[in-house]
Write an enzyme that holds these catalytic residues in place. Sequence first.
Site, PDB file in Angstrom:
ATOM      1  N   GLY A  52      46.478 -21.553 126.241  1.00  0.00           N
ATOM      2  CA  GLY A  52      45.942 -22.915 126.163  1.00  0.00           C
ATOM      3  C   GLY A  52      45.251 -23.016 124.822  1.00  0.00           C
ATOM      4  O   GLY A  52      45.712 -22.422 123.848  1.00  0.00           O
ATOM      5  N   GLU A  53      44.132 -23.719 124.775  1.00  0.00           N
ATOM      6  CA  GLU A  53      43.351 -23.761 123.535  1.00  0.00           C
ATOM      7  C   GLU A  53      42.108 -22.892 123.692  1.00  0.00           C
ATOM      8  O   GLU A  53      41.272 -23.149 124.556  1.00  0.00           O
ATOM      9  CB  GLU A  53      42.979 -25.201 123.178  1.00  0.00           C
ATOM     10  CG  GLU A  53      44.137 -25.974 122.590  1.00  0.00           C
ATOM     11  CD  GLU A  53      44.786 -25.255 121.400  1.00  0.00           C
ATOM     12  OE1 GLU A  53      44.056 -24.708 120.539  1.00  0.00           O
ATOM     13  OE2 GLU A  53      46.028 -25.217 121.339  1.00  0.00           O
ATOM     14  N   SER A  54      41.981 -21.876 122.839  1.00  0.00           N
ATOM     15  CA  SER A  54      40.909 -20.897 123.026  1.00  0.00           C
ATOM     16  C   SER A  54      39.528 -21.515 122.860  1.00  0.00           C
ATOM     17  O   SER A  54      38.576 -21.106 123.532  1.00  0.00           O
ATOM     18  CB  SER A  54      41.095 -19.718 122.066  1.00  0.00           C
ATOM     19  OG  SER A  54      41.183 -20.161 120.737  1.00  0.00           O
ATOM     20  N   CYS A  84      47.911 -14.994 124.926  1.00  0.00           N
ATOM     21  CA  CYS A  84      47.721 -15.947 123.827  1.00  0.00           C
ATOM     22  C   CYS A  84      46.252 -16.376 123.687  1.00  0.00           C
ATOM     23  O   CYS A  84      45.435 -15.587 123.257  1.00  0.00           O
ATOM     24  CB  CYS A  84      48.659 -17.142 123.973  1.00  0.00           C
ATOM     25  SG  CYS A  84      48.802 -18.073 122.440  1.00  0.00           S
ATOM     26  N   ARG A 111      43.266 -16.052 114.856  1.00  0.00           N
ATOM     27  CA  ARG A 111      43.877 -17.212 115.509  1.00  0.00           C
ATOM     28  C   ARG A 111      44.976 -17.786 114.619  1.00  0.00           C
ATOM     29  O   ARG A 111      44.883 -17.741 113.389  1.00  0.00           O
ATOM     30  CB  ARG A 111      42.817 -18.290 115.766  1.00  0.00           C
ATOM     31  CG  ARG A 111      41.687 -17.822 116.666  1.00  0.00           C
ATOM     32  CD  ARG A 111      40.655 -18.932 116.855  1.00  0.00           C
ATOM     33  NE  ARG A 111      41.246 -20.093 117.513  1.00  0.00           N
ATOM     34  CZ  ARG A 111      40.773 -21.332 117.388  1.00  0.00           C
ATOM     35  NH1 ARG A 111      39.726 -21.577 116.642  1.00  0.00           N
ATOM     36  NH2 ARG A 111      41.361 -22.325 118.015  1.00  0.00           N
ATOM     37  N   ILE A 139      53.520 -19.293 120.460  1.00  0.00           N
ATOM     38  CA  ILE A 139      53.159 -20.682 120.203  1.00  0.00           C
ATOM     39  C   ILE A 139      51.818 -20.734 119.484  1.00  0.00           C
ATOM     40  O   ILE A 139      50.794 -20.378 120.064  1.00  0.00           O
ATOM     41  CB  ILE A 139      53.126 -21.467 121.522  1.00  0.00           C
ATOM     42  CG1 ILE A 139      54.533 -21.418 122.109  1.00  0.00           C
ATOM     43  CG2 ILE A 139      52.624 -22.881 121.297  1.00  0.00           C
ATOM     44  CD1 ILE A 139      54.833 -22.318 123.213  1.00  0.00           C
ATOM     45  N   ARG A 140      51.841 -21.142 118.220  1.00  0.00           N
ATOM     46  CA  ARG A 140      50.611 -21.114 117.411  1.00  0.00           C
ATOM     47  C   ARG A 140      49.863 -19.810 117.738  1.00  0.00           C
ATOM     48  O   ARG A 140      48.676 -19.794 118.007  1.00  0.00           O
ATOM     49  CB  ARG A 140      49.728 -22.330 117.733  1.00  0.00           C
ATOM     50  CG  ARG A 140      50.252 -23.629 117.137  1.00  0.00           C
ATOM     51  CD  ARG A 140      49.487 -24.855 117.650  1.00  0.00           C
ATOM     52  NE  ARG A 140      48.048 -24.671 117.615  1.00  0.00           N
ATOM     53  CZ  ARG A 140      47.255 -25.091 116.628  1.00  0.00           C
ATOM     54  NH1 ARG A 140      47.757 -25.722 115.595  1.00  0.00           N
ATOM     55  NH2 ARG A 140      45.961 -24.888 116.695  1.00  0.00           N
ATOM     56  N   HIS A 175      53.806 -15.577 125.384  1.00  0.00           N
ATOM     57  CA  HIS A 175      53.716 -16.266 126.688  1.00  0.00           C
ATOM     58  C   HIS A 175      54.789 -15.812 127.668  1.00  0.00           C
ATOM     59  O   HIS A 175      55.812 -16.494 127.814  1.00  0.00           O
ATOM     60  CB  HIS A 175      53.855 -17.776 126.470  1.00  0.00           C
ATOM     61  CG  HIS A 175      52.717 -18.387 125.741  1.00  0.00           C
ATOM     62  ND1 HIS A 175      51.506 -18.655 126.336  1.00  0.00           N
ATOM     63  CD2 HIS A 175      52.591 -18.766 124.455  1.00  0.00           C
ATOM     64  CE1 HIS A 175      50.688 -19.180 125.459  1.00  0.00           C
ATOM     65  NE2 HIS A 175      51.311 -19.265 124.293  1.00  0.00           N
ATOM     66  N   GLU A 177      54.757 -16.132 130.737  1.00  0.00           N
ATOM     67  CA  GLU A 177      54.815 -17.089 131.848  1.00  0.00           C
ATOM     68  C   GLU A 177      55.754 -18.266 131.547  1.00  0.00           C
ATOM     69  O   GLU A 177      56.059 -19.042 132.445  1.00  0.00           O
ATOM     70  CB  GLU A 177      53.404 -17.592 132.185  1.00  0.00           C
ATOM     71  CG  GLU A 177      52.790 -18.595 131.214  1.00  0.00           C
ATOM     72  CD  GLU A 177      52.279 -17.977 129.913  1.00  0.00           C
ATOM     73  OE1 GLU A 177      52.472 -16.763 129.695  1.00  0.00           O
ATOM     74  OE2 GLU A 177      51.704 -18.718 129.100  1.00  0.00           O
TER      75      GLU A 177
END
Lengths: 196, 302
Positions: A52-54, A84, A111, A139-140, A175, A177
Amino acid sequence: MRVAVVGVQGDVAEHVTAVERAAASRGHAVEATAVRNAGVVPDCDAVALPGGESTTISRLLHRRDIAPELVAHVEAGKPLFATCAGLIVAARDARDSRVETLDVLDVAVDRNAFGRQRDSFESRLDVAGLDDPFPAVFIRAPAVADVGPDVEVLATVDGQPVAVREGPVVGLAFHPELTDDFRLHDVALFDPLAGD
Amino acid sequence: MAEPTDLENLRRGTDLVKRGFARMQQGGVIMDVVTREQARIAEDIGAVAVMALEAVPADIRKRGGVARMPDPANVEGIIDEVSIPAMGKSRIGHRKEAEILEALGVDMIDESEVLTPADDRYHIDKREFTAPFVCGARNLQEALRRIDEGAAMIRTKGEAGTGDVNQAVHHQRNIKGAIRQLTGMNHEEREKWAREHEAPGHLVHETAEMGRLPVVNFAAGGIATPADAALMMYHGCDGIFVGSGVFGAEDPERMGTAIVDAVNDWDNPEALAQVAGAAGSGMSGESNASLPEEEQLQDRGV
């Protein structure tokens, strides 16, 4: 057996599905629960910390008092599988004051080490302990920049560690998942519990 | 240790990578920002991403005229300011605005009805881009047409800039209701539904089998309070876009923080009461019912 999927933000449902599939492949009866509040993690045998977004995830884990429960979980030697943004949050150091890490995995993490979304990629990845390459989606994605003495590196991309293990904690920059391949969920969450 | 993977055998811009990016936004709040100062505040109060645009929808409505993509220098400033993803809005059908946004490095492009459409018949062919796209939809058939064009995320259109959540609810109920209908149909009934609704058949079947859209489904358009955000989560949205609702509020930091909390506490009324009480007053807004048809943005690009 009970597995918590930290559910404050990110691809939580995908992790719940992967945990259930991994458990079913072993014939385990597992209850996988998305957790948005304090009080659940202490009753769980293993925990997944999704992507997600850390910045958002770390902020909410502290605001909602889940952070100290995750630290206690790892201190008790129970499995934590961080992917991630989860890897960033679990690290000793995110090299960014916007993320307050849990410091349960002795690595420093950069990051967005591979760039912005246009640089995001998928690739077959050789991972130590797996017989066949893993379909890894970045992803990023972060990369591990500095590895503590007790940390084992399981995979690298372009020389940078992207999968690591320290005791009960497995951290991935990608990821698992997002694919149908649940081998790494199995290794990270259920291998350590196999002796129980 | 295993053999190292090098950077040469990597695949970028695949459906999995684009849809995967959208999945990482789930349970989050994406906030409209006009300046880098607003972007800074949005990241600090817990936004998962910021959406760069020239003016928030409420101001676009007041101002009138042609609304276009944001100034590239401003987009670059916003990208530099934050570590979370930065998205940008292009006009419907304006491939070149989208290419410019992609070249600037935005993480997702919103082909948005809030801006003045550049093409009144076609949307952008989004499959050719490396950057993922989000598009608005009022119902399932619109959503599936956009996914067929390559959209990696769907949001309700709602009625942007009004502060009235009514149309976002209407659109989300349309989408969910149609999916429930499809789930109960057999193959030939789904084929007929696809023909009658001008929806791509393969996506109709995929959606029916999954029981949900094959990409994430956010709420947008008129969400102005923590209670509005919670309502859209209750209606099965995967996350929330807030346009004028944060920076049009009395105290943007308090309102933004409260909306982020409300997305986590949408199913807990006691917690939600506390969150709502900490938000301050919302944007003034204007009811959807009072809008003449020519001022409605949602009928653009169907």
